[in-house]
Write an enzyme that holds these catalytic residues in place. Sequence first.
Site, PDB file in Angstrom:
ATOM      1  N   ALA A  82     -20.451 -28.705  11.047  1.00 15.42           N
ATOM      2  CA  ALA A  82     -19.552 -27.753  10.406  1.00 15.42           C
ATOM      3  C   ALA A  82     -18.799 -28.401   9.264  1.00 15.42           C
ATOM      4  O   ALA A  82     -18.583 -29.619   9.256  1.00 15.42           O
ATOM      5  CB  ALA A  82     -18.559 -27.191  11.430  1.00 15.42           C
ATOM      6  N   PHE A 151     -14.939 -32.485   8.745  1.00 12.36           N
ATOM      7  CA  PHE A 151     -16.394 -32.437   8.795  1.00 12.36           C
ATOM      8  C   PHE A 151     -16.852 -32.772  10.210  1.00 12.36           C
ATOM      9  O   PHE A 151     -16.516 -33.836  10.748  1.00 12.36           O
ATOM     10  CB  PHE A 151     -17.011 -33.441   7.823  1.00 12.36           C
ATOM     11  CG  PHE A 151     -16.885 -33.066   6.372  1.00 12.36           C
ATOM     12  CD1 PHE A 151     -16.283 -31.886   5.970  1.00 12.36           C
ATOM     13  CD2 PHE A 151     -17.384 -33.915   5.392  1.00 12.36           C
ATOM     14  CE1 PHE A 151     -16.167 -31.544   4.633  1.00 12.36           C
ATOM     15  CE2 PHE A 151     -17.274 -33.581   4.046  1.00 12.36           C
ATOM     16  CZ  PHE A 151     -16.671 -32.407   3.663  1.00 12.36           C
ATOM     17  N   GLU A 152     -17.604 -31.877  10.812  1.00  6.73           N
ATOM     18  CA  GLU A 152     -18.261 -32.118  12.100  1.00  6.73           C
ATOM     19  C   GLU A 152     -19.707 -32.475  11.775  1.00  6.73           C
ATOM     20  O   GLU A 152     -20.496 -31.630  11.366  1.00  6.73           O
ATOM     21  CB  GLU A 152     -18.192 -30.874  12.987  1.00  6.73           C
ATOM     22  CG  GLU A 152     -16.788 -30.439  13.370  1.00  6.73           C
ATOM     23  CD  GLU A 152     -16.322 -31.065  14.667  1.00  6.73           C
ATOM     24  OE1 GLU A 152     -17.124 -31.810  15.290  1.00  6.73           O
ATOM     25  OE2 GLU A 152     -15.175 -30.813  15.081  1.00  6.73           O
ATOM     26  N   ILE A 153     -20.071 -33.747  11.957  1.00  8.66           N
ATOM     27  CA  ILE A 153     -21.314 -34.234  11.372  1.00  8.66           C
ATOM     28  C   ILE A 153     -22.514 -34.208  12.325  1.00  8.66           C
ATOM     29  O   ILE A 153     -23.648 -34.398  11.877  1.00  8.66           O
ATOM     30  CB  ILE A 153     -21.132 -35.660  10.813  1.00  8.66           C
ATOM     31  CG1 ILE A 153     -20.827 -36.659  11.923  1.00  8.66           C
ATOM     32  CG2 ILE A 153     -20.027 -35.683   9.766  1.00  8.66           C
ATOM     33  CD1 ILE A 153     -20.829 -38.102  11.458  1.00  8.66           C
TER      34      ILE A 153
END
Length: 280
Positions: A82, A151-153
């Site tokens: 996300a 940032f969800e990586i």
Amino acid sequence: MENVNGRKLVEAGDLCERRNGRGVDLNRNWSVDWGKKEKDYDPYEENPGSAPFSEPETQIMRKICASFEPHVWVNVHSGMEALFMPYDHKNTTPEGLPSQRMRLMLEKLNRFQLNDRCLVGSGGGSVGYLAHGTATDYMYDIARVPMSFTFEIYGDSTASSRDCFKMFNPTDITTFNRVLNDWSAAFFTLFSLGGVQMKELHPNATASGFEKWVSIDDYLNGYLMERKSRYGKKMEVLELGMQEIRTYFRLFLLSSVLLMFMFCSRISKSGRQIVSAMSL
């Protein structure tokens, strides 16, 4: 990497731990909407601490931010894929042109670097729950960082809730390399687009504001070399001196080889004369 003591606990085998060494969730310890509890509040997992900035880690991060006033803040997490912007503590995004620019930039990152895999929007509106006292909301609302993101990586939705390593980390080399390459490209694109966005939002910015921005392209194409000018003539003298030293060293090696060759030739000639005399 902010949560040093928490990471030590994870590396020691407590793979689902997210708090710091004092049992506080650092991403609930900031001052924006601190301490508010939702119906699904988990006191073990979301402990916000005894007060805003009660933890040394968040105090350090706040001081770092105040010391140089960053243009971009990115809080890097894992658990899903996300690109989040404020807000985490409510189901809305900020109003106005800056917010629209942030969303547009995230949509570009998602399309061109991340193959449209990521959710884009506010953390509170997209992740499925509201989070109070987060770092990103503080950076945007209080520190006034113009572009503040989370940032969800990576995330594996097929993993068991008890298998936190698989849920939050790629477990094969192919996936690992894909995550590394995609998100590295996303960050470089963010750095490049950031300067353009700042100039469009603040065309009359002063030298104390966004004109300080240095894009990643400018940085890699000579920004570090330009910094040498602060040393003035000293750098030129040093470089000339090093050139002379290298020249003298080459001459020394060449003369040494010639002398050795002459010495060996003389020994060889002397040896032949002695042998000839003995034969006679």
